[in-house]
Scaffold this active site. Sequence first.
Site: not given
Length: 334
Positions: A118, A200, A203
């Site tokens: 992140k 996968k 979002k």
Amino acid sequence: MVWDNNDRQRIYSGMQPSGVVHLGNYLGALTNWVHLQDDYNCIYCIVDLHALTVRSDGAQFRRKCRELFAMIMAVGVDPARSVLYVQSQVAEHSELAWIFNCYTYMGELGRMTQYKEKSQKHEDNINAGLFTYPVLQAADILLYKTNYVPIGEDQRQHLELSRDLAERFNKVYGEVFAVPDILVPKVGARIKSLQEPEKKMSKSDTSGDGAIIYLTDSPAAIRSKIKKAVTDSDARVAHSPDKPGVSNLLDIYAGVKRITIENALSEIGQCSYGALKEAVADAVAAELEPITQRYNDILADKAAMEDTMHSNAARAKTIAAATMRQVRKKLGLL
Ligand code: TRP
């Protein structure tokens, strides 16, 4: 009393209000949340404080939290049986998170792969919250003396920290916290992107909205997205690693129909790709229609939802406050 039957083991899980719920969230996590209600006392949390590590507009943020709350109810989490609540409405989470900050080492947090990923992705906003994110997660879990945490493999490292903190604290102060175990779902496929079926469904997918089926999509949108889903040139329906697109469609079909891949293959294994996509789209549309209906009904009755939110936050608080009383006493806080 929070539950009729206090003998059952406790489940705790959380989801960030970071976007519209999609089919990957539904088949990967939420259907599992629904089933667990039959065997466990479940606590499900909308982790809005975790979502603050990313900037967003206040009005929009509030709307996303309400929408996620309504959607979790719409898929079948029953806020009369389980506890469904919003993290920031129970102040004990922040309180215990601070205390755990003082029991967590910089090195432990620095090793977290999600933090490393992140902070690479959000180079302009590497805030301390991103770093201590797993500490808040540990507070969520441990406040409720949780036995099992149903989460994906990507969260295993965070759960390990929760276990370590529980043991570290108990070793000094006696048995305060339960040491939670991860519960990797027996069923529940990992649904992939319709456009890049190696990745996968997420979002943050960069290949656009066509890659993701949202639970609020209309039947027409569902059909159009599935029609455009990436397959391969081999025109043979099979579930295998070299056919990620077709395998994903089979996973979706089996998931929404709650059948095995073998059974899915015996139903639609002889189809052309066109017919396969049609069958998958029909199955998804049929599954999502009543969910969308319930979702809209729940959101339309704002007062009732507000009521449910408050009463459930109060139920959560009963448990969280009892744990905090113990913790404060052990630490010598006045
Ligand atoms: N970090 C989790 C995720 O991104 C969300 C989460 C926050 C959570 N607190 C939790 C999950 C407690 C399980 C238990 O998916």
